[in-house]
Scaffold this active site. Structure first.
Site, short mmCIF file in Angstrom:
data_model
loop_
_atom_site.label_atom_id
_atom_site.label_comp_id
_atom_site.label_asym_id
_atom_site.label_seq_id
_atom_site.Cartn_x
_atom_site.Cartn_y
_atom_site.Cartn_z
N ASP A 163 0.85 -1.20 0.00
CA ASP A 163 0.00 0.00 0.00
C ASP A 163 0.89 1.25 0.00
O ASP A 163 0.40 2.38 -0.09
CB ASP A 163 -1.00 0.00 1.16
CG ASP A 163 -0.34 0.05 2.52
OD1 ASP A 163 0.90 -0.06 2.60
OD2 ASP A 163 -1.08 0.20 3.52
N ASP B 152 -1.15 -6.17 -0.47
CA ASP B 152 -1.21 -5.51 0.84
C ASP B 152 -2.63 -5.02 1.08
O ASP B 152 -3.18 -4.27 0.25
CB ASP B 152 -0.26 -4.30 0.80
CG ASP B 152 0.33 -3.98 2.14
OD1 ASP B 152 0.03 -4.67 3.12
OD2 ASP B 152 1.14 -3.02 2.20
N GLU C 201 9.29 -4.36 10.58
CA GLU C 201 9.73 -3.07 10.02
C GLU C 201 10.25 -2.16 11.13
O GLU C 201 9.56 -1.93 12.14
CB GLU C 201 8.55 -2.39 9.28
CG GLU C 201 8.96 -1.02 8.71
CD GLU C 201 7.99 -0.45 7.68
OE1 GLU C 201 7.03 -1.14 7.29
OE2 GLU C 201 8.23 0.70 7.27
O1 KIV Z 1 3.54 -1.11 1.70
C1 KIV Z 1 4.72 -1.53 1.70
O2 KIV Z 1 5.51 -1.30 0.77
C2 KIV Z 1 5.16 -2.32 2.85
C3 KIV Z 1 6.61 -2.68 2.95
C4 KIV Z 1 7.40 -1.53 3.38
C5 KIV Z 1 6.82 -3.87 3.82
O3 KIV Z 1 4.36 -2.63 3.69
#
Ligand code: KIV
Length: 299
Positions: A59, A98, A197
């Site tokens: 996301d 995501d 993270e």
């Molecule tokens: O949205 C994203 O790119 C992420 C990564 C940083 C793990 O959640």
């Protein structure tokens, strides 16, 4: 007309697709897992050609490709379109969609319905959800629907305001213990892997040691089972401020700016198009074209 389905049913890997069970085997063999984000068919294809194992349609697209200041505005419809594009480009890597803010917070049923959309409409192999606590029952509901789930703890950008901003998490003993508990609870809820993270390397190492499922780190040190970077950060395409844990492997923004301004100069100076870029017609057709031109019109 072929009656073969174009998209395999969930649980039926497409030919050449990395089996999801291989990830635990990679952890077992201490073979690092490589994940990048991607948001369209060309980046999905290039990531596949570069040999990555996992592609996350993050996301983060809200910031990297849609121009927002945070990930929060990303919608399900936008994420489905981007995920569909990536799955058209990528073959071997597992593609993980995501789940955007608002797509899993309301109820288990809502979370499962949105995860199912990613599989049915976009061809995703798995989904990722941020958080633990209330997220645990969402994970169970989605896994119960037959869809693999990746967890994500530490700095979870969808709740950055509640976390006090974009800052590292788990830096006190209490917070670190909570992260270990959250990771174990996500594993117990059925996650096949967990993103860590912006957490101290020692905490990420402890979590990685305690879990049987692989951890994927971003700003979590070198001891996690895999690493992830955002496509635009890795390639030098993101114009915003980069976080401490980003390593830039190319400066494509400079390359692209240079190429587009060279094109603009060529057009303005009459250097493009050249003969080689131009179509011709035979002398006979040209003569007939001139002979049959509508009378009264200037050439
Ligand atoms: O949205 C994203 O790119 C992420 C990564 C940083 C793990 O959640």
């Amino acid at each position: 007309m072929s009656t073969r389905p174009r998209t395999p049913a969930p649980g039926t890997p497409a030919p050449g697709k990395l089996p999801i069970t291989e990830l635990a085997a990679m952890k077992e063999r201490s073979q690092p897992i490589v994940m990048v984000t991607a948001y369209d068919a060309p980046s999905g294809r290039l990531a596949d050609e570069a040999g990555v194992d996992l592609i996350l349609v993050g996301d983060s697209a809200a910031m990297t490709v849609l121009g927002h200041d945070s990930t929060v505005p990303a919608t399900m419809d936008e994420m489905v379109v981007l995920t569909r594009a990536v799955t058209r480009g990528a073959r071997r890597p597992l593609v993980i969609a995501d789940m955007p803010f608002g797509s899993f917070q309301i109820s288990d049923a809502d979370a499962a319905a949105n995860a199912i959309r990613f599989v049915k409409e976009a061809g995703a192999d798995a989904v990722k959800l941020e958080g633990a606590g209330p997220t645990l029952s969402r994970v169970q509901a989605i896994v119960g629907a037959g869809i693999p789930v990746m967890g994500h703890i530490g700095l979870t950008p969808q709740s950055a305001t509640a976390l006090g901003g974009f800052k590292a998490q788990g830096r006190t003993a209490d917070q670190a213990r909570r992260l270990v508990d959250d990771a174990r609870a996500l594993e117990a809820a059925g996650c096949f892997s967990i993103v860590l993270e912006a957490v101290p390397a020692t905490v990420a190492e402890e979590i990685t040691r305690r879990l049987t499922v692989p951890t994927i780190g971003i700003g979590a040190g070198a001891a996690t089972d895999g690493q992830v970077l955002v496509w635009h950060d890795l390639l030098g395409l993101y114009h915003g401020a980069s976080l401490r844990f980003v390593k830039r492997y190319a400066d494509l923004a400079t390359e692209i700016r240079g190429a587009v301004s060279a094109y603009a100069d060529d057009v303005r100076e009459g250097r493009f198009p050249e003969e080689v870029h131009t179509y011709s017609m035979s002398d006979e057709e040209l003569a007939e074209f001139h002979a049959t031109r509508v009378p009264g019109r200037s050439a």
